[in-house]
Write a protein that holds these residues in place. Structure first.
Motif, PDB file in Angstrom:
ATOM      1  N   ILE A 149     -11.522 -25.718  25.676  1.00 26.02           N
ATOM      2  CA  ILE A 149     -12.602 -24.764  24.921  1.00 26.02           C
ATOM      3  C   ILE A 149     -12.471 -25.014  23.492  1.00 26.02           C
ATOM      4  CG2 ILE A 149     -12.937 -22.557  24.073  1.00 26.02           C
ATOM      5  CD1 ILE A 149     -11.722 -21.385  26.538  1.00 26.02           C
ATOM      6  N   VAL A 150     -11.243 -25.495  22.885  1.00 19.74           N
ATOM      7  CA  VAL A 150     -11.345 -25.899  21.530  1.00 19.74           C
ATOM      8  C   VAL A 150     -11.839 -27.221  21.364  1.00 19.74           C
ATOM      9  CG1 VAL A 150      -9.679 -26.472  19.504  1.00 19.74           C
ATOM     10  CG2 VAL A 150      -9.171 -24.534  20.939  1.00 19.74           C
ATOM     11  N   VAL A 151     -11.638 -28.166  22.192  1.00 21.62           N
ATOM     12  CA  VAL A 151     -12.205 -29.503  21.821  1.00 21.62           C
ATOM     13  C   VAL A 151     -13.816 -29.410  21.997  1.00 21.62           C
ATOM     14  CG1 VAL A 151     -12.393 -31.632  23.112  1.00 21.62           C
ATOM     15  CG2 VAL A 151     -10.064 -30.571  22.792  1.00 21.62           C
ATOM     16  N   PHE A 152     -14.156 -28.636  23.302  1.00 20.71           N
ATOM     17  CA  PHE A 152     -15.706 -28.473  23.366  1.00 20.71           C
ATOM     18  C   PHE A 152     -16.436 -28.042  21.830  1.00 20.71           C
ATOM     19  CE2 PHE A 152     -19.205 -25.480  24.702  1.00 20.71           C
ATOM     20  CZ  PHE A 152     -20.182 -26.574  24.827  1.00 20.71           C
ATOM     21  N   LEU A 153     -15.473 -26.804  21.256  1.00 20.58           N
ATOM     22  CA  LEU A 153     -16.200 -26.362  20.309  1.00 20.58           C
ATOM     23  C   LEU A 153     -16.210 -27.296  19.068  1.00 20.58           C
ATOM     24  CD1 LEU A 153     -14.888 -22.554  20.823  1.00 20.58           C
ATOM     25  CD2 LEU A 153     -17.187 -23.432  20.988  1.00 20.58           C
ATOM     26  N   PHE A 154     -14.984 -27.919  18.884  1.00 26.42           N
ATOM     27  CA  PHE A 154     -14.731 -28.846  17.995  1.00 26.42           C
ATOM     28  C   PHE A 154     -15.879 -29.949  17.847  1.00 26.42           C
ATOM     29  CE2 PHE A 154     -13.741 -33.011  16.319  1.00 26.42           C
ATOM     30  CZ  PHE A 154     -12.818 -32.816  15.086  1.00 26.42           C
ATOM     31  N   VAL A 155     -16.189 -30.613  19.002  1.00 26.28           N
ATOM     32  CA  VAL A 155     -17.516 -31.284  19.046  1.00 26.28           C
ATOM     33  C   VAL A 155     -18.711 -30.698  18.559  1.00 26.28           C
ATOM     34  CG1 VAL A 155     -18.936 -33.141  20.695  1.00 26.28           C
ATOM     35  CG2 VAL A 155     -16.453 -32.765  20.722  1.00 26.28           C
ATOM     36  N   LEU A 156     -18.927 -29.646  19.036  1.00 27.18           N
ATOM     37  CA  LEU A 156     -20.260 -28.649  18.597  1.00 27.18           C
ATOM     38  C   LEU A 156     -20.016 -28.298  17.280  1.00 27.18           C
ATOM     39  CD1 LEU A 156     -22.507 -26.988  19.314  1.00 27.18           C
ATOM     40  CD2 LEU A 156     -20.957 -24.988  20.088  1.00 27.18           C
ATOM     41  N   GLY A 157     -19.135 -28.301  16.651  1.00 26.69           N
ATOM     42  CA  GLY A 157     -18.822 -28.094  14.928  1.00 26.69           C
ATOM     43  C   GLY A 157     -19.410 -29.388  14.367  1.00 26.69           C
ATOM     44  N   LEU A 188     -22.122 -30.183  25.090  1.00 25.08           N
ATOM     45  CA  LEU A 188     -21.845 -30.245  26.769  1.00 25.08           C
ATOM     46  C   LEU A 188     -22.074 -31.516  27.408  1.00 25.08           C
ATOM     47  CD1 LEU A 188     -21.199 -28.507  29.290  1.00 25.08           C
ATOM     48  CD2 LEU A 188     -23.997 -27.988  29.377  1.00 25.08           C
ATOM     49  N   TYR A 189     -22.954 -32.142  26.968  1.00 23.87           N
ATOM     50  CA  TYR A 189     -23.138 -33.485  27.691  1.00 23.87           C
ATOM     51  C   TYR A 189     -22.012 -34.581  27.385  1.00 23.87           C
ATOM     52  CZ  TYR A 189     -28.016 -32.148  28.080  1.00 23.87           C
ATOM     53  OH  TYR A 189     -29.213 -31.139  28.455  1.00 23.87           O
ATOM     54  N   ILE A 190     -21.772 -34.248  26.068  1.00 26.38           N
ATOM     55  CA  ILE A 190     -20.462 -35.211  25.701  1.00 26.38           C
ATOM     56  C   ILE A 190     -19.139 -34.628  26.371  1.00 26.38           C
ATOM     57  CG2 ILE A 190     -19.050 -35.951  23.748  1.00 26.38           C
ATOM     58  CD1 ILE A 190     -21.505 -35.876  21.947  1.00 26.38           C
ATOM     59  N   VAL A 191     -18.834 -33.657  25.999  1.00 23.31           N
ATOM     60  CA  VAL A 191     -17.354 -33.176  26.396  1.00 23.31           C
ATOM     61  C   VAL A 191     -17.637 -32.901  27.924  1.00 23.31           C
ATOM     62  CG1 VAL A 191     -15.471 -31.455  26.270  1.00 23.31           C
ATOM     63  CG2 VAL A 191     -16.949 -31.985  24.200  1.00 23.31           C
ATOM     64  N   GLY A 192     -18.748 -32.357  28.572  1.00 22.06           N
ATOM     65  CA  GLY A 192     -18.800 -32.026  29.851  1.00 22.06           C
ATOM     66  C   GLY A 192     -18.859 -33.437  30.723  1.00 22.06           C
ATOM     67  N   GLY A 193     -19.339 -34.344  29.914  1.00 24.55           N
ATOM     68  CA  GLY A 193     -19.480 -35.753  30.677  1.00 24.55           C
ATOM     69  C   GLY A 193     -18.318 -36.372  30.755  1.00 24.55           C
ATOM     70  N   VAL A 194     -17.479 -36.315  29.665  1.00 26.20           N
ATOM     71  CA  VAL A 194     -16.151 -37.159  29.818  1.00 26.20           C
ATOM     72  C   VAL A 194     -15.338 -36.308  30.680  1.00 26.20           C
ATOM     73  CG1 VAL A 194     -13.917 -37.469  28.501  1.00 26.20           C
ATOM     74  CG2 VAL A 194     -16.191 -37.757  27.313  1.00 26.20           C
ATOM     75  N   THR A 195     -15.193 -34.934  30.914  1.00 24.36           N
ATOM     76  CA  THR A 195     -14.174 -34.270  31.935  1.00 24.36           C
ATOM     77  C   THR A 195     -14.954 -34.612  33.418  1.00 24.36           C
ATOM     78  OG1 THR A 195     -15.577 -32.387  31.538  1.00 24.36           O
ATOM     79  CG2 THR A 195     -13.525 -32.620  30.521  1.00 24.36           C
TER      80      THR A 195
END
Length: 825
Positions: A354-362, A449-456
């Motif tokens: 969650i934190v990594v996703f929000l960090f990238v969003l930030g 989402l595309y970045i972090v979700g794509g990696v995962t």
């Protein structure tokens, strides 16, 4: 007063929730149990003599229990005039360990997020993200209490600095002084150093912004206040810092005394030693997928009968109930689910999906100028954590940046990233809450989402496409297993391949888990943007989700079964040879245990004064002697001069221990017949390789002026004996008809030891590379060696003055803040 409670009711509720969280996670601690930590167990032997004297209400600043003798500054010292000593003791009294540390992490981070002007519930969520970062719990499990305590004050120090930069000069500076003083008192210089690196980057960005916005006047005013706060924090810790600085040059991290055959570097730590725990570049992705690299070195023991490696055994006809035992035995040959290149690891750095996703969003939506500092600090933290895996960058700091080469375990600098990620992550959530144009926010949310979700998603679908899941020793392990399986290479390969498949399975399951959490977080934020609920509900949902995410992973490492009853805490148990040696009532003999690594011996010092020990702060000279006199074979002459009365050995056939009495031990002190001068440390080291310590003293020519050669004689009937022993006060009685050179089997350290002859101070010098020696006059005399370091005792006076100033400043803050509130009312 009632209005005050009403205004701060939410804060008190959140503090109550923090206490409840700690109670639920650390229930055994509230039941009187404690963590059975390996490093704590080792520290017990290091502190044994110190604590024995402390039990008698006596403080010693020197111990002879380890490495022949060394100051106690980096082991344990009271520092009673430092106000923060009492603050820390008070906190530890209220809550059991490690609850006190975790609460400090929570409260400190909560304070930071409140200063960043997040709503209380979102600030609480951010505090949980900072606190439950896996590394914090892993080091608590390992027993690195000082390190965890130092990390706990990162957030409040940063918060106080930000307050000062915003114009709350006196309040911010006073709080900076308070928290920085406690940070320094935690006495983990490496963590404080890393924090200072991050703050240095912040200052660079703030200078740029001050020049750009033409606010240099207020900026430098804030810097002036922060400079004064730093000086006050240093003054409060004068005794700690002065003692450490005084000792540093003579410690393992100091300059080498040798120029030839020096295994230790000329200055600082050996680079291979410093880089031993370097983060793998690919390992960085564990901040998102914790088991990507297999978890901890001991994770293998958690595999069950459904694992591929267990099935490999059952396919060979091994019963299921025995297969798991075979699986666990593989750990002893280095086969582990962890496949990185660290010597071993308790677990990964996991910041939270969650934190990594929000960090990238930030990175896309946060407008706060702190974003660029946070990103820069994260990048620096990652690059330096790679150590030997990115040596061209790390070497720049190791070779040229002040003090950087004094520290090891470079991966630990990721604690800076572990703080920065949640800050930017929750600033991103706050941006969503306060921004009115949510159409653009939603576009950026989809990009994240595309970045972090794509990696995962890629790591879940095909992890072995990007990672090998094999250790560098994969083939050697196969060869070992082939030999163990009596030449059955097929079976050996099937076991090795099975563990690779288990590693892939662990990575895939965690990648799926992270992907689900990212999707849930995306859905929560989408629902808020669509105005399905308000900011408070959003904050509470994010809080619960973050706690769920981090709690699950932390429980893989710091579990309830890590706690044991205090009576069951593992302590070194005396062996039969120890019990025999303990019959000797001589207060100051030494023991050399050949069955233990000399630099990692935490068994022998628990019972005896030892040549070896366990401390990264040992004297440089003793390490140089180990490297040059003990590495190929043990130099008996060196053992003799160190008064090594007993030597513990082990029968290679039946592994039984035995004890040898060393008849050549020189005793506590003795007179020598002659002195041999050498030009430098290299010659001194060479000469002690073979000499007669009872007959001659090897002395560097720089000490020649301390010896009156015309007066020196020899009395074969002269006597000198130890009459009173205390680690920091040794008393001898000598009798001689001639002026003679006496050698004492005590480690030479000239920053605090004084020699008195019949109550009057007299000179002494170094002999035989390690020991003290002195020219003693004719007649019967009382000789005393007293350890009274000015760095500690004068430093304590400065600490007292600094502590008084800090208390007055804090009182001033309370007064001025109350006055402002009264004026507004």
């Amino acid at each position: 007063m009632g209005n005050w409670f009403k205004r701060n009711g939410t804060h008190f509720a959140i503090i109550g929730i923090f206490i409840v969280i700690c109670f639920l996670y650390f229930t055994p601690a509230f039941q009187g149990k404690t963590l059975g930590q390996n490093d704590v167990t080792r520290a017990q032997s290091t502190q044994k003599e110190i604590m024995d004297y402390r039990a008698k209400d006596t403080t010693i600043l020197w111990t002879n229990q380890i490495f022949g003798g060394m100051p106690t500054y980096q082991i344990w010292a009271p520092y009673t005039n430092n106000i923060t000593t009492h603050i820390i003791d008070g906190l530890k009294t209220v809550f059991p360990a490690p609850v006190d540390t975790v609460l400090l992490l929570l409260l400190g981070a909560y304070f930071l997020f409140c200063v960043l002007e997040l709503n209380p519930w979102l600030a609480a969520a951010g505090a949980i993200a900072v606190t439950f970062s896996s590394y914090n719990f892993i080091i608590l499990l390992a027993g690195h209490a000082n390190q965890a305590y130092a990390i706990a004050f990162f957030a409040p120090i940063l918060a106080s600095i930000l307050l000062t930069l915003r114009g709350k000069y006196f309040t911010g500076a006073t709080l900076t002084a308070l928290f920085l003083a406690i940070e320094i008192r935690a006495n983990h210089i490496q963590m404080t150093y890393y924090l200072m690196l991050a703050i240095l980057v912040l200052v660079i960005f703030e200078i740029y912004n001050a020049i750009k916005n033409k606010t240099t006047g207020s900026f430098f005013k804030a810097v002036g206040y922060l400079g004064a706060a730093t000086l006050l924090a240093l003054a409060v810790n004068a005794s700690t810092l002065w003692s450490t600085a005084d000792y540093a040059g003579d410690s393992l991290r100091g300059k080498s005394n040798l120029t030839k055959n020096a295994k230790e570097p000329s200055n600082g730590l050996d680079k291979d030693y410093a880089y031993e725990w370097s983060e793998g570049i690919g390992e960085t992705f564990t901040i998102l997928v914790p088991n990507l690299y297999g978890g901890g070195s001991s994770t293998l023991y958690s595999l069950d009968n459904t694992s591929n490696v267990a099935k490999a055994f059952t396919s060979k006809g091994v019963p299921e109930d025995q297969a798991i035992n075979y699986v666990q035995q593989l750990g002893s040959v280095g086969l582990s689910t962890y496949w990185g290149d660290k010597t071993f690891t308790e677990g990964p750095f996991y910041f939270g999906a969650i934190v990594v996703f929000l960090f990238v969003l930030g990175l896309f939506i946060v407008k706060n100028r702190l974003k660029w500092w946070l990103l820069a600090a994260v990048i620096l933290s990652f690059l330096l954590s790679y150590g030997r895996n990115l040596s061209f960058f790390s070497d720049l700091f190791f070779n040229y940046f002040p003090l950087y080469n004094k520290f090891r375990v470079v991966e630990s600098i990721m604690v800076i990233a572990a703080l920065c990620f949640p800050i930017l992550a929750f600033l991103a959530v706050n941006e969503i809450i306060v921004t009115k144009d949510r159409t653009e926010i939603f576009k950026k949310l989809k990009i994240a989402l595309y970045i972090v979700g794509g990696v995962t998603l890629l790591l879940a679908a095909a992890p072995d496409m990007f990672f090998t899941f094999k250790t560098a020793q994969h083939q050697q392990i196969i060869d070992y297993l082939t030999q163990a399986f009596k030449g059955d290479s097929g079976f050996a390969n099937s076991i090795a391949n099975a563990i690779v498949q288990d590693r892939i399975s662990l990575a895939r399951m965690d990648a799926i888990r992270s992907l689900v959490l990212v999707l849930i977080t995306f859905g929560i934020l989408w629902a808020f943007i669509k105005q399905k609920f308000n900011a408070t509900v959003l904050s509470l949902i994010i809080l619960a989700a973050t706690l769920f995410d981090m709690w699950q992973i932390d429980k893989r490492y710091l579990k309830e079964d890590a706690f044991v009853a205090k009576t069951d805490v593992q302590k070194p148990q005396p062996r039969e040879v120890d019990n025999i040696i303990l019959r000797d009532k001589d207060p100051d003999y030494r023991v050399f245990d050949l069955t233990q690594p000399v630099n990692q011996d935490f068994i022998t010092p628990y019972f005896h004064k030892s040549i070896g020990g366990y401390s990264a702060a040992r004297l440089k000279r003793i390490q140089e002697v180990f490297d040059n006199q003990f590495s190929k074979s043990v130099n008996q002459d060196v053992l003799d001069m160190l008064n090594t009365k007993y030597i513990i050995t082990q029968d290679p056939k039946n592994q039984t221990l035995s004890m040898q009495v060393n008849s050549g031990a020189c005793g506590h002190a003795w007179f020598v017949k002659n002195v041999r001068y050498v030009d430098n440390a290299d010659q001194e080291m060479q000469v002690i390789s073979s000499f007669s310590p009872k007959e001659e003293a090897i002395v560097d020519k720089k000490f020649r002026s301390m010896i009156d050669e015309k007066q020196t004689g020899v009395d074969p009937n002269a006597t000198i004996e130890l009459t009173s022993y205390s680690p920091d006060h040794m008393v001898y009685q000598s009798g001689s008809t001639a002026t003679q050179i006496a050698v004492f089997s005590e480690i030479y350290y000239d920053k605090g030891w004084k020699m008195l002859i019949d109550g009057k101070e007299a000179p002494y010098f170094r002999a035989n590379y390690l020991l003290r020696a002195a020219q003693l006059p004719v007649g019967n005399h009382k000789i005393e060696f007293i350890f009274h370091p000015a760095s500690y005792y004068t430093g304590e006076g400065i600490s007292l003055a600094g502590s008084i100033l800090l208390v007055l400043a804090l009182g001033g803050v309370v007064y001025t803040e109350n006055k402002k509130k009264a004026a507004k009312a």
